[in-house]
Design a protein around this motif. Structure first.
Motif, short mmCIF file in Angstrom:
data_model
loop_
_atom_site.label_atom_id
_atom_site.label_comp_id
_atom_site.label_asym_id
_atom_site.label_seq_id
_atom_site.Cartn_x
_atom_site.Cartn_y
_atom_site.Cartn_z
N MET A 99 76.84 78.52 90.66
CA MET A 99 75.72 79.38 90.70
C MET A 99 75.59 80.31 89.68
O MET A 99 74.74 80.68 88.92
N SER A 100 76.80 80.86 89.20
CA SER A 100 77.23 82.08 88.47
C SER A 100 77.06 81.26 86.81
O SER A 100 76.42 82.12 85.94
N LEU A 101 77.40 80.06 86.91
CA LEU A 101 77.14 79.52 85.42
C LEU A 101 75.74 79.19 85.20
O LEU A 101 75.30 79.40 84.24
N ARG A 102 75.17 78.61 86.56
CA ARG A 102 73.72 78.18 86.30
C ARG A 102 72.87 79.52 86.02
O ARG A 102 71.91 79.34 84.96
N TYR A 103 73.12 80.60 86.49
CA TYR A 103 72.27 81.67 86.10
C TYR A 103 72.95 82.64 85.16
O TYR A 103 72.61 83.90 85.11
N ARG A 104 73.92 82.33 84.65
CA ARG A 104 74.63 83.11 83.61
C ARG A 104 74.95 84.45 83.80
O ARG A 104 75.00 85.34 83.22
N ARG A 105 75.83 84.20 85.05
CA ARG A 105 76.55 85.51 85.48
C ARG A 105 77.87 85.56 85.25
O ARG A 105 78.71 86.02 86.19
N ILE A 106 78.43 84.99 84.09
CA ILE A 106 79.71 84.78 83.88
C ILE A 106 80.40 85.82 83.55
O ILE A 106 81.76 86.12 83.77
N THR A 107 79.84 86.90 82.88
CA THR A 107 80.42 88.40 82.60
C THR A 107 80.84 88.76 83.76
O THR A 107 81.71 89.41 84.11
N GLN A 108 80.03 88.79 85.14
CA GLN A 108 80.25 89.41 86.33
C GLN A 108 81.45 89.07 87.02
O GLN A 108 82.29 89.78 87.29
N ILE A 109 81.75 87.69 86.70
CA ILE A 109 83.18 86.93 87.26
C ILE A 109 84.08 87.41 86.27
O ILE A 109 85.39 87.88 86.88
N ASP A 110 84.07 87.22 85.07
CA ASP A 110 85.08 87.47 84.03
C ASP A 110 85.43 89.10 83.87
O ASP A 110 86.61 89.44 84.41
N GLU A 111 84.43 90.05 83.70
CA GLU A 111 84.83 91.30 83.87
C GLU A 111 84.96 92.04 85.12
O GLU A 111 85.73 92.95 85.36
N GLY A 112 83.76 91.75 85.87
CA GLY A 112 83.83 92.42 87.16
C GLY A 112 84.78 92.12 88.23
O GLY A 112 85.27 93.02 88.76
N TYR A 113 85.12 90.68 88.17
CA TYR A 113 86.30 90.42 89.18
C TYR A 113 87.67 90.12 88.57
O TYR A 113 88.44 89.42 89.29
N SER A 114 87.76 90.01 87.18
CA SER A 114 88.97 89.73 86.67
C SER A 114 89.17 88.13 86.71
O SER A 114 90.59 88.03 87.07
N ILE A 115 88.27 87.26 86.55
CA ILE A 115 88.59 85.88 86.95
C ILE A 115 88.01 85.39 85.49
O ILE A 115 86.71 85.09 85.55
N PRO A 116 88.98 84.92 84.69
CA PRO A 116 88.58 84.56 83.35
C PRO A 116 88.09 83.26 83.50
O PRO A 116 88.82 82.35 84.36
N LEU A 117 87.07 82.68 82.96
CA LEU A 117 86.70 81.43 82.83
C LEU A 117 87.09 80.65 81.37
O LEU A 117 86.49 79.66 81.10
N THR A 118 87.88 81.26 80.74
CA THR A 118 88.09 80.56 79.40
C THR A 118 88.86 79.17 79.70
O THR A 118 88.78 78.23 78.72
N SER A 119 89.57 79.02 80.64
CA SER A 119 90.11 77.52 80.86
C SER A 119 89.03 76.62 81.14
O SER A 119 89.10 75.51 80.78
N LEU A 120 87.98 76.99 81.86
CA LEU A 120 87.03 76.16 82.26
C LEU A 120 86.24 76.03 81.01
O LEU A 120 85.63 74.81 80.41
#
Length: 171
Positions: free
Chosen positions: A1-22
């Motif tokens: 859902m975060s990808l679909r609605y472009r909430r990637i920064t929230q996951i990356d910066e907000g939760y420190s869950i990097p999506l660079t490997s994805l």
């Protein structure tokens, strides 16, 4: 859902869950895939096509993992939700209830038709890193602890409000 609605920064910066490997998986394994049916509805920092490829890669992993889980739990009676083994990868169609349907997307670089629910090595590597980031996220842990400690209060408030309304209408 975060990808679909472009909430990637929230996951990356907000939760420190990097999506660079994805992102790497999307660029390397899905690099020539137009992923046109996975385009996000709005623009953002990352290119639209990259986010679409990331979303498609995540969706395929979800289908595989759900298929594995449903196979392990036959008592749930949800085997009808496992579809990857029903795809005819040669002609790009799927048979459901005796009817053959064409697929809108036929590019599945990480699916082995002989073992469609098995994760590819690239997917396994991504999920291992994602699991580690998810479990070690301090902010996510704090929010989950808050939800668990206060969640019953919300549920009780809802039951009181809606339960009283139900009882009042029943009289």
């Amino acid at each position: 859902m975060s990808l679909r609605y472009r909430r990637i920064t929230q996951i990356d910066e907000g939760y420190s869950i990097p999506l660079t490997s994805l992102e790497h998986l999307a660029q390397t394994v899905y690099g020539d895939d137009p992923a046109e049916h996975f385009m996000p509805p709005r623009t953002g920092v990352r290119p639209m096509q990259l986010v679409a490829r990331m979303q498609k890669a995540a969706a395929v992993m979800q289908f595989k993992l759900e298929g594995q889980m449903l196979q392990r739990r036959p008592e749930w009676d949800m085997d009808h939700r496992r579809l990857l083994h029903l795809i005819d990868y040669d002609d790009g169609s799927i048979e459901l209830d005796g009817v053959q349907y064409p697929l809108r997307d036929t590019r599945f670089p990480t699916i082995d038709p002989d073992k469609p629910y098995q994760l590819s090595p690239e997917e396994e590597l991504f999920l291992k890193g994602l699991r580690h980031s998810f479990v070690s996220s301090q902010k996510l842990g704090e929010q989950m602890r808050w939800l668990v400690s206060h969640g019953a209060m919300y549920f009780m408030t809802w039951r009181i409000d809606h339960g009283n309304a139900f009882l009042a209408n029943a009289r």
